[in-house]
Design a protein around this motif. Structure first.
Motif, PDB file in Angstrom:
ATOM      1  N   GLN A   1       0.800  -1.371   0.108  1.00  0.00           N
ATOM      2  CA  GLN A   1      -0.202   0.027   0.031  1.00  0.00           C
ATOM      3  C   GLN A   1       0.829   1.333   0.124  1.00  0.00           C
ATOM      4  OE1 GLN A   1      -2.477  -1.131   3.507  1.00  0.00           O
ATOM      5  NE2 GLN A   1      -4.045  -1.637   2.056  1.00  0.00           N
ATOM      6  N   ASP A   2       2.128   1.263   0.712  1.00  0.00           N
ATOM      7  CA  ASP A   2       2.967   2.433   0.626  1.00  0.00           C
ATOM      8  C   ASP A   2       3.561   2.684  -0.896  1.00  0.00           C
ATOM      9  OD1 ASP A   2       4.909   4.297   2.016  1.00  0.00           O
ATOM     10  OD2 ASP A   2       6.324   2.906   1.259  1.00  0.00           O
ATOM     11  N   ILE A   3       3.810   1.632  -1.489  1.00  0.00           N
ATOM     12  CA  ILE A   3       4.207   1.595  -2.765  1.00  0.00           C
ATOM     13  C   ILE A   3       3.094   2.214  -3.809  1.00  0.00           C
ATOM     14  CG2 ILE A   3       5.224   0.367  -4.909  1.00  0.00           C
ATOM     15  CD1 ILE A   3       6.490  -1.627  -2.824  1.00  0.00           C
ATOM     16  N   GLN A   4       2.151   1.800  -3.763  1.00  0.00           N
ATOM     17  CA  GLN A   4       0.656   2.489  -4.344  1.00  0.00           C
ATOM     18  C   GLN A   4       0.750   3.880  -4.034  1.00  0.00           C
ATOM     19  OE1 GLN A   4      -2.770  -0.016  -3.283  1.00  0.00           O
ATOM     20  NE2 GLN A   4      -1.754  -1.755  -4.305  1.00  0.00           N
ATOM     21  N   ASN A   5       0.614   4.234  -2.625  1.00  0.00           N
ATOM     22  CA  ASN A   5       0.674   5.627  -2.517  1.00  0.00           C
ATOM     23  C   ASN A   5       1.625   6.380  -3.032  1.00  0.00           C
ATOM     24  OD1 ASN A   5      -1.929   5.302  -1.229  1.00  0.00           O
ATOM     25  ND2 ASN A   5      -0.909   4.957   0.758  1.00  0.00           N
ATOM     26  N   ARG A   6       3.017   5.824  -3.089  1.00  0.00           N
ATOM     27  CA  ARG A   6       4.199   6.594  -3.679  1.00  0.00           C
ATOM     28  C   ARG A   6       4.104   6.750  -5.269  1.00  0.00           C
ATOM     29  NH1 ARG A   6       8.662   7.251  -0.119  1.00  0.00           N
ATOM     30  NH2 ARG A   6       8.031   6.136   1.794  1.00  0.00           N
ATOM     31  N   LEU A   7       3.448   5.990  -5.709  1.00  0.00           N
ATOM     32  CA  LEU A   7       3.030   5.859  -7.213  1.00  0.00           C
ATOM     33  C   LEU A   7       2.038   6.913  -7.430  1.00  0.00           C
ATOM     34  CD1 LEU A   7       3.367   1.890  -8.034  1.00  0.00           C
ATOM     35  CD2 LEU A   7       4.970   3.546  -8.798  1.00  0.00           C
ATOM     36  N   LYS A   8       0.965   7.015  -6.811  1.00  0.00           N
ATOM     37  CA  LYS A   8      -0.134   7.734  -6.861  1.00  0.00           C
ATOM     38  C   LYS A   8       0.554   9.116  -7.130  1.00  0.00           C
ATOM     39  CE  LYS A   8      -3.876   4.825  -5.632  1.00  0.00           C
ATOM     40  NZ  LYS A   8      -4.822   4.464  -4.448  1.00  0.00           N
ATOM     41  N   MET A   9       0.995   9.533  -5.793  1.00  0.00           N
ATOM     42  CA  MET A   9       1.829  10.762  -5.609  1.00  0.00           C
ATOM     43  C   MET A   9       2.616  11.290  -6.824  1.00  0.00           C
ATOM     44  SD  MET A   9       2.289  11.232  -1.348  1.00  0.00           S
ATOM     45  CE  MET A   9       3.527   9.882  -1.390  1.00  0.00           C
ATOM     46  N   ALA A  10       3.695  10.176  -7.182  1.00  0.00           N
ATOM     47  CA  ALA A  10       4.517  10.486  -8.215  1.00  0.00           C
ATOM     48  C   ALA A  10       3.830  10.804  -9.666  1.00  0.00           C
ATOM     49  CB  ALA A  10       5.689   9.394  -8.586  1.00  0.00           C
ATOM     50  N   ILE A  11       2.594  10.142  -9.922  1.00  0.00           N
ATOM     51  CA  ILE A  11       2.046  10.254 -11.255  1.00  0.00           C
ATOM     52  C   ILE A  11       1.322  11.670 -11.117  1.00  0.00           C
ATOM     53  CG2 ILE A  11      -0.154   9.560 -12.229  1.00  0.00           C
ATOM     54  CD1 ILE A  11       0.544   6.778 -11.556  1.00  0.00           C
ATOM     55  N   GLU A  12       0.612  12.045  -9.762  1.00  0.00           N
ATOM     56  CA  GLU A  12       0.206  13.561  -9.731  1.00  0.00           C
ATOM     57  C   GLU A  12       1.129  14.548 -10.219  1.00  0.00           C
ATOM     58  OE1 GLU A  12      -1.799  13.489  -5.741  1.00  0.00           O
ATOM     59  OE2 GLU A  12      -3.153  11.844  -6.519  1.00  0.00           O
ATOM     60  N   ARG A  13       2.455  14.257  -9.372  1.00  0.00           N
ATOM     61  CA  ARG A  13       3.548  15.230  -9.655  1.00  0.00           C
ATOM     62  C   ARG A  13       3.841  15.459 -11.074  1.00  0.00           C
ATOM     63  NH1 ARG A  13       5.528  13.308  -4.567  1.00  0.00           N
ATOM     64  NH2 ARG A  13       6.809  11.632  -5.824  1.00  0.00           N
ATOM     65  N   GLN A  14       3.896  14.227 -11.597  1.00  0.00           N
ATOM     66  CA  GLN A  14       4.200  14.163 -13.159  1.00  0.00           C
ATOM     67  C   GLN A  14       3.056  15.111 -14.177  1.00  0.00           C
ATOM     68  OE1 GLN A  14       4.524  10.247 -14.660  1.00  0.00           O
ATOM     69  NE2 GLN A  14       6.584  10.264 -14.190  1.00  0.00           N
ATOM     70  N   ALA A  15       1.877  15.222 -13.538  1.00  0.00           N
ATOM     71  CA  ALA A  15       0.463  15.690 -14.185  1.00  0.00           C
ATOM     72  C   ALA A  15       0.598  17.017 -13.973  1.00  0.00           C
ATOM     73  CB  ALA A  15      -0.696  15.024 -13.584  1.00  0.00           C
ATOM     74  N   ASP A  16       1.396  17.749 -13.131  1.00  0.00           N
ATOM     75  CA  ASP A  16       1.415  19.209 -12.895  1.00  0.00           C
ATOM     76  C   ASP A  16       2.584  19.699 -13.979  1.00  0.00           C
ATOM     77  OD1 ASP A  16      -0.136  19.004 -10.796  1.00  0.00           O
ATOM     78  OD2 ASP A  16       1.589  18.972  -9.100  1.00  0.00           O
TER      79      ASP A  16
END
Length: 149
Positions: free
Chosen positions: A134-149
């Protein structure tokens, strides 16, 4: 962080390999019910909350409607679910378990629980592994959100 080109040190590869192995582990017990792993997780979502819209199921499973629709059609044809138009809003399609889908829940989950037991986790070890994933999933989601900015 040092980047290694060694395949075995690539987190993305290890997660992909783990996904493949999970599919393989569940293949035998699910075969007796003529279910695939993705069909099984769809049933899991419906056992948690029955009578949901396709869009709700799509979000829960993180599958596109284009992927989910043929999957639901196969589950319906096999007698696991029904798909009916919402009487209040004809645009919405409601997915519900059939009696068969409800009755076999215990038998199916017993078989898949045996798969988890074969992995040899203690309850604490299992909870720690789940927390790590779940930590890996959360980190991936945050990284994807940062890429979208």
């Amino acid at each position: 962080m040092n980047f290694s080109i060694d395949l075995d040190k690539q987190l993305c590869f290890q997660i992909s390999r783990t996904h493949q192995l999970y599919n393989k582990l569940y293949q035998k017990p699910l075969k007796q019910f003529n279910l695939t792993y993705v069909q099984y997780i769809t049933l899991l979502a419906l056992w948690k909350e029955d009578g949901v819209t396709v869009n709700t199921l799509s979000r829960e499973l993180d599958l596109t409607n284009g992927t989910l629709t043929p999957l639901l059609k196969r589950l319906e044809k096999a007698g696991w679910i029904t798909r009916e138009r919402d009487k209040k809003d004809e645009r919405r399609l409601i997915v519900s378990l059939t009696e068969r889908g409800k009755q076999l829940q215990g038998e199916i989950t017993n078989c898949t629980e045996m798969c988890l037991n074969e992995m040899g986790y203690t309850p604490e070890g299992f909870n720690q592994a789940l927390a790590n994933v779940q930590d890996i999933q959360n980190r991936l989601k945050m990284a994807i959100e940062r890429q979208a900015d």
